[in-house]
Design an enzyme around this catalytic site. Structure first.
Site, short mmCIF file in Angstrom:
data_model
loop_
_atom_site.label_atom_id
_atom_site.label_comp_id
_atom_site.label_asym_id
_atom_site.label_seq_id
_atom_site.Cartn_x
_atom_site.Cartn_y
_atom_site.Cartn_z
N SER A 202 0.85 -1.19 0.00
CA SER A 202 0.00 0.00 0.00
C SER A 202 0.89 1.23 0.00
CB SER A 202 -0.88 0.01 1.26
OG SER A 202 -1.55 1.25 1.43
N TYR B 143 -1.83 -1.05 10.44
CA TYR B 143 -1.95 -1.20 8.98
C TYR B 143 -0.68 -0.68 8.29
CZ TYR B 143 -3.96 -1.01 4.29
OH TYR B 143 -4.20 -1.20 2.95
#
Length: 253
Positions: A144, A157
């Site tokens: 990401s 995350y």
């Protein structure tokens, strides 16, 4: 890119929705037999139905990438059914709860890191030996932009996706001479069920996400899927160890 993966066998984890589903469909479009896996039967079976409806081939195997026994079983089923694994898109992941670093719970931290980072490691742990038998393979992991730049209130995350990037680079170096390429895609703000949960129906929140993107819009799962197809294909034969932003210019700011 018509037929670039003809005759290949590809595994897609988290294939029941979002980027996983779009990628499974794109890979099948290119001629691959696609093994879809997900923890949700309904989503996985629906992806398989869409593949077959479009004239593609594959199968659905339910499994949790955070459980070693499940991953081992999934790869075992791939080998039993096809005898080989040419490409793998290790995409399954979760966002976890939002909270500043000091307020992130240990439970949330452990769950996010287990699914997002340990899950990718487990997949590669069992995919790579099968690819070594054929002296060739391509692995794409979902990282990401959150693994490249910081975002507040999602510490687990961020850490998990940064870890995926480093794990990708490590495996790429270890298996380069064995003909196995390992890369990661780093999506920006993509309109997926995960982003919709972050937005929570708020027009203001949606506008904030759109404002993060220099191109002035969110990306689509299909745009990530095209990058995945390219990385899996021989068109990317000299690309390994890369963390490719597909992000509308977000990390260029």
């Amino acid at each position: 890119m018509s037929g670039t993966l003809e005759g290949k066998v590809v595994l897609v984890t988290g294939g029941g929705s979002g980027i996983g589903r779009a990628s499974a469909l794109a890979l099948a479009r290119e001629g691959a037999d696609v093994v879809v896996t997900d923890v949700v039967d309904e989503g996985g079976n629906e992806t398989l139905r869409l593949i077959e409806e479009a004239g593609g081939k594959g199968l659905f195997v339910r499994g949790d990438v955070a459980a070693a026994a499940d991953v081992q079983r999934i790869i075992g089923e791939v080998e039993a059914h096809y005898g080989r694994l040419d490409c793998a898109f290790n995409n399954a992941g979760i966002e976890g709860a939002q909270a500043p670093t000091a307020e992130c719970t240990e439970e949330n931290w452990d769950r996010v890191l287990t699914v997002n980072l340990k899950g990718v490691w487990l997949c590669m742990k069992y995919e790579i030996p099968l690819m070594l038998k054929q002296h060739k393979g391509s692995i794409v992991n979902t990282a990401s932009v959150a693994g490249l730049v910081g975002f507040p209130n999602i510490p687990a995350y961020n850490a998990s996706k940064g870890g995926v990037i480093q794990l990708t680079k490590t495996a790429a170096l270890e298996y380069a001479e064995d003909g196995i390429r390992v890369n990661a895609v780093c999506p920006g703000v993509i309109r997926t069920p995960m982003i919709e949960r972050f937005i929570g129906g708020s027009a203001e929140a949606e506008a904030q996400f759109v404002a993060m993107e220099p191109v002035g819009r969110m990306g689509t799962p299909e745009e990530i899927a095209e990058a995945v197809v390219w990385l899996c294909s021989d068109a990317a034969s000299f690309v390994t160890g890369d963390a490719l932003p597909v992000d509308g210019g977000l990390v260029a700011q």
